[in-house]
Scaffold this active site. Structure first.
Site, PDB file in Angstrom:
ATOM      1  N   LYS A   1     -20.196 -20.231  -8.870  1.00  0.00           N
ATOM      2  CA  LYS A   1     -19.561 -20.063 -10.183  1.00  0.00           C
ATOM      3  C   LYS A   1     -18.117 -19.597 -10.017  1.00  0.00           C
ATOM      4  O   LYS A   1     -17.213 -20.045 -10.731  1.00  0.00           O
ATOM      5  CB  LYS A   1     -20.357 -19.040 -10.994  1.00  0.00           C
ATOM      6  CG  LYS A   1     -19.996 -18.990 -12.466  1.00  0.00           C
ATOM      7  CD  LYS A   1     -20.761 -20.030 -13.246  1.00  0.00           C
ATOM      8  CE  LYS A   1     -20.587 -19.835 -14.740  1.00  0.00           C
ATOM      9  NZ  LYS A   1     -21.516 -20.648 -15.514  1.00  0.00           N
TER      10      LYS A   1
ATOM     11  N   TYR B   1       0.860  -1.196   0.000  1.00  0.00           N
ATOM     12  CA  TYR B   1       0.000   0.000   0.000  1.00  0.00           C
ATOM     13  C   TYR B   1       0.890   1.238   0.000  1.00  0.00           C
ATOM     14  O   TYR B   1       1.919   1.271  -0.678  1.00  0.00           O
ATOM     15  CB  TYR B   1      -0.972  -0.064   1.190  1.00  0.00           C
ATOM     16  CG  TYR B   1      -2.152   0.875   1.020  1.00  0.00           C
ATOM     17  CD1 TYR B   1      -2.970   0.776  -0.101  1.00  0.00           C
ATOM     18  CD2 TYR B   1      -2.432   1.841   1.968  1.00  0.00           C
ATOM     19  CE1 TYR B   1      -4.048   1.628  -0.274  1.00  0.00           C
ATOM     20  CE2 TYR B   1      -3.514   2.707   1.809  1.00  0.00           C
ATOM     21  CZ  TYR B   1      -4.310   2.590   0.684  1.00  0.00           C
ATOM     22  OH  TYR B   1      -5.373   3.444   0.510  1.00  0.00           O
TER      23      TYR B   1
END
Length: 706
Positions: A90, A35
């Protein structure tokens, strides 16, 4: 079942997916790179060149699974929130079958234009869009609009997935039933998104549009209807039929994407000879599977259910279609790519089935025929074959931004993603591609060896020669319908073979198949051999004490073992030697072999003899040798993480203990023992070797040390 399903989704944590870091974050420096402030650098690179987003972020391997919940499985319009478990499922399938990361996105909007606008705004984040469970006709419009405005692959799987998989099944079913695709009469029950897409892909494959009769919930789609939208109107028929019963009479193929139990026995019997039925309604097919088989024995039937053969399952397609499209950064998924997937799936079903698939379905040998017209979902070869076909077609269609020039390398990278893969074995297969050595399989009169040989021949790993009792081998080939030619068999009982053996100074061990193989190698009748032993413990004793073997190779051989651990291959060798010069020669041979697996060899030399362990001639000759004198307390020694080879001198006891120690700790595959001699290494298998073990052994048999 209901409680199990609810517990599965709720315990120990709600849902089925999570996000994990792909980079280390163990200290302050790593966190500052992940970050602020480190993250600014890739941001600036992407700002200057937007294509660098594929270099510095996960976009290239990230797919959005998007739904509004208006047509969920067999549940209907249950809304966006209720569709989330399906979309998470999925996501799981994408990951486990093709190593693709997924964010599932449920949008609470049914308006087409607003739906399209939201999905368009997500383009910077994702490498591809999988539309899911959106009702017709909106799904057609949404997909069409998104394909026009997005520069990343978009596919509505409910439409195209079923079409692609059933298209592959149709090609193979027609071949088995000896029917011409240009002449068949086809009935399609259903006119939703999947049925329309199926009809279109069947026409692309060669079915004539005039030979298709389609039905929706109101009846036959014909010129008399005035309530048809433009999509259904494309499939009107001019044939004068009133209902499904009339239409199916004299037809060749029935495609069901409607509702259960609408076909009865009389309707089935009215079809032409060798009919094909794809009854894909779930959970109840258009006709019961067992009822259909009882009524006609000339039928091929496929369903959408996993408890019957020939399941038309979309998981055979969508993970690999997106894998191929993402890897070449295709700007869309076009019709050519879908057709390429159809043919890749169809071709794979004709090839020998891996043994792990047979074991999963509790059968000895699945083979191409009426009960196997499409691959099983757990066949990991789908990733390689379908992804490769789709990627190639994208490049040929000029819609790929990342042009792959080395397709062998791409195939190698795909193979490393499969669950049945070993990167080191794959690397050997890649580096020794097309060597195609003649490999003798000793005592080939058993199913596991013959099943492996079938795949070895099909995958062009080698040219197998089967040594054994010809009558037994042929019986096994016929019983399991293996694709092996009889001319590859050498009958161990043949008089000429026995004469050859006796002529070459071996007269007491005419039943020793392994001895035959070694002699055949010595006489240059084959390139290498895979020797078979009933007992793994007999292998070392065989080479240590067999005077005939020593006579064949003039004592110029050494036996090594490879253990495939989590960190990589680990080699263990015991040298029997009387001189330092011989030790140097043997170490060179060992290093040459190990270099086929790893480039950086770090060897620990072990001996009770101080003179061997501290010998400067040996240490100066090799920069990878570390010396150590072990006490009998083996486990006091802490293995150096860098060590990947141990050579013990004149003390097989140490190497055996270390070998067993590593096997017990790692629980990983053991290759060999391997007999290293100046030309080709000779591999061994034993009674416990699986079919996959034998195939891996054949791959490493292509290593040449000359």
């Amino acid at each position: 079942m209901k409680k199990k399903a609810l517990d599965y989704h709720s315990l120990p944590y709600p849902g089925k997916i999570s996000v994990i870091s792909s980079k280390p974050t163990f200290n302050q420096e790593q966190l500052s790179l992940a970050y602020s402030p480190g993250v600014a650098e890739p941001c600036l690179k992407i700002f200057k060149n937007v294509n660098d987003i594929y270099k510095y972020t996960s976009k290239g391997n990230l797919v959005a699974v998007i739904s509004n919940g208006t047509a969920v499985l067999g549940l209907g319009n249950i809304g966006a929130e209720a569709s989330k478990p399906v979309m998470e499922g999925k996501a799981v399938l994408f990951k486990i079958f093709a190593d693709i990361d997924v964010f599932d996105i449920e949008i609470n909007i049914s308006d087409v234009d607003n739906f399209v606008k939201i999905v368009k705004s997500l383009e910077p984040t994702f490498g591809g869009i999988n539309l899911e469970d959106i009702k017709a006709p909106e799904c057609f419009i949404i997909e069409k609009k998104l394909k026009q405005i997005l520069k990343i692959p978009v596919m509505h799987d409910d439409q195209h997935g079923t079409a692609i998989i059933s298209g592959a099944a149709l090609i193979n079913a027609l071949e088995i039933q000896n029917k011409n695709i240009n002449k068949i009469k086809m009935i399609i029950s259903g006119a939703g998104s999947a049925a329309i897409s199926c009809a279109k892909i069947y026409i692309s494959l060669g079915v004539l549009k005039e030979n298709i009769i389609m039905f929706d919930s109101k009846g036959v789609i014909d010129y008399k209807r005035n309530d048809l939208d433009s999509i259904k109107y494309e499939f009107i028929t001019n044939r004068n039929v009133k209902n499904l019963r009339e239409a199916i009479n004299g037809s060749d193929v029935f495609i069901g994407l409607s509702k259960g139990n609408i076909i009865d026995i009389d309707m089935l019997k009215s079809m032409n000879n060798n009919p094909i039925i794809f009854a894909m309604a779930n959970p109840d097919p258009e006709i019961d599977y067992n009822l259909a088989l009882k009524a006609r024995n000339d039928i091929i039937i496929a369903t959408g259910r996993s408890d019957f053969p020939n399941q038309v399952n979309n998981v055979l397609g969508f993970p690999y279609i997106f894998r191929g499209a993402l890897d070449v950064r295709a700007v869309s998924i076009n019709e050519e790519m879908k057709i390429a997937a159809v043919h890749a799936i169809a071709k794979l079903a004709k090839r020998p089935v891996p043994e792990y698939v047979n074991l999963a379905y509790n059968t000895k040998n699945i083979y191409f025929g009426k009960n196997y017209i499409i691959p099983k979902p757990i066949d990991h070869r789908l990733l390689i074959n379908v992804s490769l076909a789709v990627a190639k077609q994208a490049v040929e269609s000029n819609i790929a931004k990342n042009i792959i020039s080395d397709w062998d390398q791409y195939k190698y990278e795909l193979s490393n993603k499969t669950q049945k893969s070993n990167i080191y074995i794959n690397n050997i297969a890649k580096n020794h591609k097309n060597k195609f050595k003649k490999i003798i399989f000793t005592n080939a009169s058993n199913y596991k060896i013959l099943k492996a040989v079938e795949i070895i021949k099909d995958d062009k790993i080698g040219d197998p020669v089967l040594l054994g009792d010809m009558h037994t081998i042929i019986n096994i080939i016929n019983e399991y319908k293996l694709k092996i030619k009889y001319d590859s068999i050498i009958d161990i009982n043949d008089k000429q073979i026995k004469k050859l053996i006796k002529h070459n100074f071996i007269d007491n061990e005419l039943e020793d198949y392994n001895l035959y193989s070694n002699l055949m190698l010595k006489l240059n009748l084959a390139d290498t051999a895979i020797l078979y032993f009933d007992n793994v413990n007999n292998i070392n004793n065989y080479f240590d004490n067999n005077k005939n073997i020593s006579k064949i190779y003039n004592n110029h051989f050494v036996v090594t073992k490879c253990i495939l651990t989590k960190k990589g291959p680990f080699f263990i060798t015991n040298i029997k030697s009387e001189s330092n010069d011989n030790i140097i020669e043997v170490i060179e041979l060992i290093n040459k072999y190990i270099n086929n697996f790893v480039s950086d060899i770090k060897t620990l030399l072990i001996s009770n003899n101080f003179n061997y362990a501290q010998n400067n001639n040996i240490k100066c000759k090799f920069d990878n040798i570390y010396d150590n004198i072990l006490s009998n307390m083996l486990f006091e020694y802490k293995f150096n993480d860098d060590i990947n080879s141990i050579i013990s001198i004149n003390d097989n006891n140490y190497s055996s203990k270390i070998s067993q120690f590593l096997i017990n700790i790692e629980k990983y595959n053991v290759l060999g023992p391997t007999i290293l001699q100046p030309l080709n290494p000779i591999q061994t298998i034993n009674i416990n070797s699986s079919v996959e073990d034998i195939i891996q052994t054949a791959i490493i048999s292509n290593i040449n040390l000359s």
